[in-house]
Motif scaffolding. Sequence first.
Motif, PDB file in Angstrom:
ATOM      1  N   ILE A  47       0.821  -1.204  -0.028  1.00 13.36           N
ATOM      2  CA  ILE A  47      -0.165  -0.051   0.020  1.00 13.36           C
ATOM      3  C   ILE A  47       0.943   1.239   0.206  1.00 13.36           C
ATOM      4  N   ILE A  48       1.946   1.296   0.838  1.00 13.25           N
ATOM      5  CA  ILE A  48       2.724   2.451   1.026  1.00 13.25           C
ATOM      6  C   ILE A  48       3.505   2.599  -0.546  1.00 13.25           C
ATOM      7  N   SER A  49       3.983   1.472  -0.924  1.00  8.10           N
ATOM      8  CA  SER A  49       4.613   1.778  -2.213  1.00  8.10           C
ATOM      9  C   SER A  49       3.892   2.177  -3.389  1.00  8.10           C
ATOM     10  N   ILE A  50       2.825   1.779  -3.592  1.00 14.31           N
ATOM     11  CA  ILE A  50       2.147   2.106  -4.703  1.00 14.31           C
ATOM     12  C   ILE A  50       1.421   3.458  -4.400  1.00 14.31           C
ATOM     13  N   ILE A  51       1.448   3.902  -3.240  1.00 11.67           N
ATOM     14  CA  ILE A  51       0.861   5.393  -2.894  1.00 11.67           C
ATOM     15  C   ILE A  51       2.052   6.499  -3.401  1.00 11.67           C
ATOM     16  N   TRP A  52       3.140   5.966  -2.939  1.00 15.64           N
ATOM     17  CA  TRP A  52       4.071   6.917  -3.207  1.00 15.64           C
ATOM     18  C   TRP A  52       4.907   6.728  -4.744  1.00 15.64           C
ATOM     19  N   LEU A  53       4.649   5.670  -5.307  1.00 18.36           N
ATOM     20  CA  LEU A  53       5.267   5.557  -6.598  1.00 18.36           C
ATOM     21  C   LEU A  53       4.285   5.920  -7.723  1.00 18.36           C
ATOM     22  N   ASP A  54       2.896   5.809  -7.416  1.00 15.66           N
ATOM     23  CA  ASP A  54       2.111   5.951  -8.620  1.00 15.66           C
ATOM     24  C   ASP A  54       1.176   7.229  -8.472  1.00 15.66           C
ATOM     25  N   HIS A  55       1.403   8.244  -9.441  1.00 15.72           N
ATOM     26  CA  HIS A  55       0.611   9.569  -9.346  1.00 15.72           C
ATOM     27  C   HIS A  55      -0.571   9.742  -9.263  1.00 15.72           C
ATOM     28  N   ARG A  56      -1.608   8.628  -9.641  1.00 18.78           N
ATOM     29  CA  ARG A  56      -2.724   8.787  -9.427  1.00 18.78           C
ATOM     30  C   ARG A  56      -3.168   8.680  -7.806  1.00 18.78           C
ATOM     31  N   LEU A  57      -2.479   8.012  -7.009  1.00 19.58           N
ATOM     32  CA  LEU A  57      -2.766   7.862  -5.577  1.00 19.58           C
ATOM     33  C   LEU A  57      -1.891   8.958  -4.876  1.00 19.58           C
ATOM     34  N   GLN A  58      -1.368  10.146  -5.224  1.00 23.37           N
ATOM     35  CA  GLN A  58      -0.807  11.080  -4.849  1.00 23.37           C
ATOM     36  C   GLN A  58      -1.694  12.173  -4.408  1.00 23.37           C
ATOM     37  N   THR A  59      -2.565  11.881  -3.585  1.00 25.40           N
ATOM     38  CA  THR A  59      -3.726  12.773  -3.207  1.00 25.40           C
ATOM     39  C   THR A  59      -3.908  12.661  -1.629  1.00 25.40           C
ATOM     40  N   PRO A  60      -4.397  13.862  -0.866  1.00 23.88           N
ATOM     41  CA  PRO A  60      -4.390  13.670   0.712  1.00 23.88           C
ATOM     42  C   PRO A  60      -5.006  12.489   0.999  1.00 23.88           C
ATOM     43  N   MET A  61      -5.877  11.855   0.580  1.00 25.62           N
ATOM     44  CA  MET A  61      -6.567  10.870   1.240  1.00 25.62           C
ATOM     45  C   MET A  61      -5.666   9.650   1.204  1.00 25.62           C
ATOM     46  N   TYR A  62      -4.977   9.418   0.242  1.00 23.15           N
ATOM     47  CA  TYR A  62      -3.777   8.319  -0.030  1.00 23.15           C
ATOM     48  C   TYR A  62      -2.601   8.655   1.065  1.00 23.15           C
ATOM     49  N   PHE A  63      -2.251  10.005   0.956  1.00 22.91           N
ATOM     50  CA  PHE A  63      -1.304  10.479   1.714  1.00 22.91           C
ATOM     51  C   PHE A  63      -1.597   9.908   3.305  1.00 22.91           C
ATOM     52  N   PHE A  64      -2.702  10.090   3.949  1.00 25.97           N
ATOM     53  CA  PHE A  64      -3.130   9.544   5.035  1.00 25.97           C
ATOM     54  C   PHE A  64      -3.327   8.198   5.244  1.00 25.97           C
ATOM     55  N   LEU A  65      -3.443   7.467   3.907  1.00 27.42           N
ATOM     56  CA  LEU A  65      -3.625   6.059   4.211  1.00 27.42           C
ATOM     57  C   LEU A  65      -2.258   5.375   3.918  1.00 27.42           C
ATOM     58  N   SER A  66      -1.250   6.102   3.422  1.00 31.39           N
ATOM     59  CA  SER A  66      -0.013   5.455   3.770  1.00 31.39           C
ATOM     60  C   SER A  66       0.611   5.659   5.044  1.00 31.39           C
ATOM     61  N   ASN A  67       0.355   6.708   5.764  1.00 33.34           N
ATOM     62  CA  ASN A  67       0.601   6.912   7.029  1.00 33.34           C
ATOM     63  C   ASN A  67       0.040   6.031   7.934  1.00 33.34           C
ATOM     64  N   ASN A 287      -6.477  -3.920   7.493  1.00 34.52           N
ATOM     65  CA  ASN A 287      -6.389  -2.587   6.819  1.00 34.52           C
ATOM     66  C   ASN A 287      -6.144  -2.325   5.263  1.00 34.52           C
ATOM     67  N   PRO A 288      -5.051  -2.910   5.109  1.00 36.46           N
ATOM     68  CA  PRO A 288      -4.492  -2.869   3.745  1.00 36.46           C
ATOM     69  C   PRO A 288      -5.579  -3.537   2.516  1.00 36.46           C
ATOM     70  N   PHE A 289      -6.130  -4.888   3.087  1.00 40.08           N
ATOM     71  CA  PHE A 289      -7.038  -5.248   2.154  1.00 40.08           C
ATOM     72  C   PHE A 289      -8.196  -4.778   2.008  1.00 40.08           C
ATOM     73  N   ILE A 290      -8.719  -4.048   3.446  1.00 33.67           N
ATOM     74  CA  ILE A 290     -10.068  -3.352   3.129  1.00 33.67           C
ATOM     75  C   ILE A 290      -9.949  -2.389   1.990  1.00 33.67           C
ATOM     76  N   TYR A 291      -9.025  -1.623   2.002  1.00 29.63           N
ATOM     77  CA  TYR A 291      -8.694  -0.460   1.304  1.00 29.63           C
ATOM     78  C   TYR A 291      -8.362  -0.844  -0.183  1.00 29.63           C
ATOM     79  N   SER A 292      -7.932  -2.204  -0.094  1.00 33.36           N
ATOM     80  CA  SER A 292      -7.414  -2.556  -1.786  1.00 33.36           C
ATOM     81  C   SER A 292      -8.717  -3.220  -2.381  1.00 33.36           C
ATOM     82  N   LEU A 293      -9.526  -3.810  -1.507  1.00 35.93           N
ATOM     83  CA  LEU A 293     -10.677  -4.473  -2.095  1.00 35.93           C
ATOM     84  C   LEU A 293     -12.029  -3.336  -2.358  1.00 35.93           C
ATOM     85  N   ARG A 294     -12.105  -2.735  -1.337  1.00 38.59           N
ATOM     86  CA  ARG A 294     -13.067  -1.666  -1.450  1.00 38.59           C
ATOM     87  C   ARG A 294     -12.876  -0.436  -2.196  1.00 38.59           C
ATOM     88  N   ASN A 295     -11.690  -0.066  -2.733  1.00 44.46           N
ATOM     89  CA  ASN A 295     -11.226   1.012  -3.278  1.00 44.46           C
ATOM     90  C   ASN A 295     -10.973   0.938  -4.921  1.00 44.46           C
TER      91      ASN A 295
END
Length: 321
Positions: A47-67, A287-295
């Motif tokens: 989850i952390i890797s794809i958020i920081w490496l993919d520009h589509r996920l570089q938004t505030p919501m996913y910044f908080f998710l990576s934390n 947590n990571p599976f909930i966010y990956s399966l429902r998002n």
Amino acid sequence: MTVGHLNQTLVTEFILMAFPVSQQMQIFLFLVLLSIYLLTLAGNTVIISIIWLDHRLQTPMYFFLSNLSFLDILFTSVISPKMLVSLLLERKTVSVTACLSQTFFSIFLGTTEFILLAVMSFDRYVAICNPLRYTVIMNGRGCFLLVLSCWLAASISMLGPTIVYTRLPFCGQELDHFFCDITPLLKAACVDTSYLEMLDFVLSSLVLLSSLTFTVVSYTCIIATILRIPSVQRRQKAFSTCASHITVVTIAYGSSIFVYVRPKRSNSLAYDKAASLLTTVVTPLLNPFIYSLRNDKVKEVLTDVGAKLMGSSKKVHFEKH
């Protein structure tokens, strides 16, 4: 020197009672919990890797998710390794210093996570209730300061109790738990800890219930706003952006309130172990599976990454032949 002080000098380590089951069952538990721990590390790292490496996920919501994923890695790593080692050892000991350190970091990281969950609900509130001002309010600097405030607030709330707990004289060696939680630790003290139990109850209630109240108020406003949206498709899309966070909040608060927001807990340690296992081991895995399966956006990025990896492996295989 009092008897309590004499006993204190003798107690240099605690014995964790952990799970009172047969050796075969402990090995089985070790394998299950090791698998869960490794999956937790892998899932949150992805989850952390794809958020920081993919520009589509570089938004505030996913910044908080990576934390949140980073906190889950730290939190479960404070507890799981020692628990796993203890399952393989006949004598499950931990030094007083290590035990107090584990207590501090587990409560500190848990407190930080609950405050972060409240911040994430605020992010969803701004996105749905004030969409035109979202980029202004949730800018990069603001998001960084919000995450920093989570860590600072948790540090401040832990400062007083930490000073008190480190000065406690300990007489009892046995801790009826699989890690150094505050309740069995207070039971091992030589002095009357009723005031500390009340302090623990007040602080736990303050952190959990205040952040939960903030989250509930945020989602009340969110739901009221969504219900006023005329388009059914837009309503479903708005609900889908909140579904993952609501699921995580429900699991996290449900188990933690059961364990920590009760003034009298001395007679229910067996139930506390089960709830603590859910809070400390299972929730960081979910947590990571909930966010990956429902998002949808996370699933889209994961699908693209999987396709690229498959394409690369096929290319390498083709070049070899």
